[in-house]
Motif scaffolding. Structure first.
Motif, PDB file in Angstrom:
ATOM      1  N   ALA A   9      52.137 -20.147  33.327  1.00 26.29           N
ATOM      2  CA  ALA A   9      50.972 -19.342  34.079  1.00 26.29           C
ATOM      3  C   ALA A   9      50.931 -17.981  33.355  1.00 26.29           C
ATOM      4  CB  ALA A   9      50.996 -19.426  35.476  1.00 26.29           C
ATOM      5  N   GLU A  10      51.906 -17.067  33.637  1.00 25.76           N
ATOM      6  CA  GLU A  10      52.025 -15.862  33.094  1.00 25.76           C
ATOM      7  C   GLU A  10      51.879 -15.685  31.516  1.00 25.76           C
ATOM      8  OE1 GLU A  10      55.196 -13.166  33.715  1.00 25.76           O
ATOM      9  OE2 GLU A  10      56.075 -14.381  35.284  1.00 25.76           O
ATOM     10  N   ALA A  11      52.140 -16.512  30.702  1.00 25.44           N
ATOM     11  CA  ALA A  11      51.786 -16.478  29.200  1.00 25.44           C
ATOM     12  C   ALA A  11      50.053 -16.780  29.252  1.00 25.44           C
ATOM     13  CB  ALA A  11      52.390 -17.683  28.366  1.00 25.44           C
ATOM     14  N   TRP A  12      49.612 -17.353  29.995  1.00 22.39           N
ATOM     15  CA  TRP A  12      48.211 -17.932  30.127  1.00 22.39           C
ATOM     16  C   TRP A  12      47.536 -16.562  30.372  1.00 22.39           C
ATOM     17  CZ3 TRP A  12      44.050 -19.674  28.324  1.00 22.39           C
ATOM     18  CH2 TRP A  12      42.730 -19.564  29.052  1.00 22.39           C
ATOM     19  N   GLN A  13      47.939 -15.850  31.580  1.00 24.34           N
ATOM     20  CA  GLN A  13      47.172 -14.732  32.150  1.00 24.34           C
ATOM     21  C   GLN A  13      47.225 -13.574  31.155  1.00 24.34           C
ATOM     22  OE1 GLN A  13      48.566 -14.286  36.157  1.00 24.34           O
ATOM     23  NE2 GLN A  13      48.701 -16.514  36.252  1.00 24.34           N
ATOM     24  N   ILE A  14      48.333 -13.684  30.560  1.00 20.74           N
ATOM     25  CA  ILE A  14      48.279 -12.405  29.352  1.00 20.74           C
ATOM     26  C   ILE A  14      47.338 -12.792  28.283  1.00 20.74           C
ATOM     27  CG2 ILE A  14      49.732 -11.330  27.437  1.00 20.74           C
ATOM     28  CD1 ILE A  14      51.974 -11.598  28.860  1.00 20.74           C
ATOM     29  N   MET A  15      47.239 -14.171  27.971  1.00 21.07           N
ATOM     30  CA  MET A  15      46.099 -14.432  26.895  1.00 21.07           C
ATOM     31  C   MET A  15      44.879 -14.138  27.291  1.00 21.07           C
ATOM     32  SD  MET A  15      47.585 -16.641  24.216  1.00 21.07           S
ATOM     33  CE  MET A  15      46.258 -17.782  24.144  1.00 21.07           C
ATOM     34  N   LEU A  16      44.444 -14.435  28.640  1.00 24.00           N
ATOM     35  CA  LEU A  16      43.255 -13.877  29.269  1.00 24.00           C
ATOM     36  C   LEU A  16      42.989 -12.404  29.060  1.00 24.00           C
ATOM     37  CD1 LEU A  16      42.735 -15.602  32.748  1.00 24.00           C
ATOM     38  CD2 LEU A  16      41.462 -15.834  30.720  1.00 24.00           C
ATOM     39  N   ASP A  17      44.005 -11.786  29.414  1.00 26.17           N
ATOM     40  CA  ASP A  17      43.917 -10.047  29.250  1.00 26.17           C
ATOM     41  C   ASP A  17      43.651  -9.749  27.691  1.00 26.17           C
ATOM     42  OD1 ASP A  17      44.680  -8.487  31.366  1.00 26.17           O
ATOM     43  OD2 ASP A  17      45.787  -7.453  29.977  1.00 26.17           O
TER      44      ASP A  17
ATOM     45  N   MET B  15      44.480 -17.556  17.947  1.00 26.35           N
ATOM     46  CA  MET B  15      44.439 -17.131  19.197  1.00 26.35           C
ATOM     47  C   MET B  15      42.455 -17.033  19.215  1.00 26.35           C
ATOM     48  SD  MET B  15      47.201 -15.490  21.048  1.00 26.35           S
ATOM     49  CE  MET B  15      46.132 -14.140  21.762  1.00 26.35           C
ATOM     50  N   THR B 113      42.734 -17.670  36.343  1.00 31.82           N
ATOM     51  CA  THR B 113      43.848 -17.389  36.027  1.00 31.82           C
ATOM     52  C   THR B 113      44.957 -18.691  35.969  1.00 31.82           C
ATOM     53  OG1 THR B 113      44.623 -16.616  37.975  1.00 31.82           O
ATOM     54  CG2 THR B 113      44.035 -14.906  36.728  1.00 31.82           C
ATOM     55  N   ALA B 115      46.524 -21.535  34.696  1.00 28.65           N
ATOM     56  CA  ALA B 115      46.710 -22.077  33.147  1.00 28.65           C
ATOM     57  C   ALA B 115      46.177 -23.320  33.010  1.00 28.65           C
ATOM     58  CB  ALA B 115      48.289 -21.949  32.892  1.00 28.65           C
ATOM     59  N   PHE B 119      48.567 -25.451  28.306  1.00 25.19           N
ATOM     60  CA  PHE B 119      49.600 -24.260  28.578  1.00 25.19           C
ATOM     61  C   PHE B 119      50.672 -24.796  29.745  1.00 25.19           C
ATOM     62  CE2 PHE B 119      48.586 -20.414  26.646  1.00 25.19           C
ATOM     63  CZ  PHE B 119      47.456 -20.666  26.143  1.00 25.19           C
ATOM     64  N   LEU B 130      57.128 -17.589  24.353  1.00 24.34           N
ATOM     65  CA  LEU B 130      55.704 -17.179  24.108  1.00 24.34           C
ATOM     66  C   LEU B 130      55.496 -15.809  24.984  1.00 24.34           C
ATOM     67  CD1 LEU B 130      52.678 -17.599  23.332  1.00 24.34           C
ATOM     68  CD2 LEU B 130      52.358 -19.402  25.322  1.00 24.34           C
ATOM     69  N   LEU B 131      55.811 -16.128  26.117  1.00 24.57           N
ATOM     70  CA  LEU B 131      55.635 -15.000  27.081  1.00 24.57           C
ATOM     71  C   LEU B 131      56.290 -13.624  26.496  1.00 24.57           C
ATOM     72  CD1 LEU B 131      54.673 -14.150  29.733  1.00 24.57           C
ATOM     73  CD2 LEU B 131      56.693 -14.753  30.844  1.00 24.57           C
ATOM     74  N   LEU B 134      54.403 -12.271  23.634  1.00 25.94           N
ATOM     75  CA  LEU B 134      52.934 -11.962  24.093  1.00 25.94           C
ATOM     76  C   LEU B 134      53.235 -10.471  24.545  1.00 25.94           C
ATOM     77  CD1 LEU B 134      51.000 -15.082  25.447  1.00 25.94           C
ATOM     78  CD2 LEU B 134      50.672 -13.660  23.311  1.00 25.94           C
TER      79      LEU B 134
END
Lengths: 146, 146
Positions: A9-17, B15, B113, B115, B119, B130-131, B134
């Motif tokens: 979830a954190e990785a996804w949120q960074i992608m969103l950012d 991306m 938010t 995922a 993901f 990944l985290l 990123l």
DNA sequence: TATTGTTATACTCTATAACTATA
DNA sequence: TATAGTTATAGAGTATAACAATA
């Protein structure tokens, strides 16, 4: 505010950012080529070889056919595409890139696909790892995130 | 057409692909909450504690002040925000979330938010890797990709 | 009957320019 | 003089509904 929860979830949120931060860049880049954002996206979806029927473009863009009429009008007005009747179905009009349209499409693609400095700064090892993981998310074939 | 060149550039191009595929999802999600896309983005940029001056919102959105007037009109019409005069500068109007606005903002943020399945399907090890990568691209502080 | 593209209409987003009220 | 917000105006994107031509 840090993302909470799983690493996924954190990785996804960074992608969103990252998405959000790129927004204005995308708009500005399209404008450099005299394109409104939707026009740039439409150009990208046109098949440079065969052209693309208007209704197929509407499906790619996820919008109504009536919307494509206007986008095509403006692209045609700018001399970037041509409406060509389909030989097999007289209802269909195929949007075909003009020479100028193909040029602008290619130049825009080159610019937008150039990695931003922050990506270029990744070590080769990190970049390779990132690439491998992203390939799992967006598998080369199939319908990633669709 | 596969990306050519460095792993850095290839990763960036994937991306980009993910961005493009998410576009229609974003629009549809905002619509679920009765929001136009720009309204959802504006809500996200409002400080839930203190509210946000209109001109500051314009800077966050990268648009003109005159544009924010219309967005604020519609958000206010929907009962999601309130224009409140600034106590320190009588030129300034601060946009403050109403209770309903705060609720919708939070619900929309929760949904967007979350995922996507692709993901969530990553292994814990891959997600952690990944985290970490990123985080190098979007460093927690500083001006990532600006 | 269904599909393709267009038109008409309406709403949202966007920018520029001119205006006001402040600072 | 400069800034915050508004208004007027214009162009672009979007959807819905109705339509003509074609399948």
């Amino acid at each position: 505010m840090p993302a909470t929860g799983s690493a996924q979830a954190e990785a996804w949120q960074i992608m969103l950012d990252v998405f959000l931060r790129q927004r204005s860049r995308f708009v500005a880049l399209a404008q450099e080529f005299g394109l409104a954002p939707a026009q740039a996206i439409a150009l990208k979806h046109l098949d440079p070889e065969t052209g693309t029927p208007m209704s197929e473009l509407a499906r790619s863009l996820g919008c109504d056919n009536s919307n494509v009429t206007g986008i095509a009008d403006r692209l045609e007005g700018a001399g970037l595409v041509e409406r060509r009747p389909s030989p097999t179905d007289r209802r269909v009009k195929t949007l075909v890139l003009t020479a100028k349209g193909a040029e602008i499409r290619a130049a825009h693609q080159r610019r937008i696909t150039a990695a931003p400095p922050e990506f270029q700064a990744l070590s080769d090892a990190d970049a390779a790892a990132l690439l491998e993981i992203l390939h799992q998310v967006v598998s080369p074939r199939g319908d990633p995130l669709a």
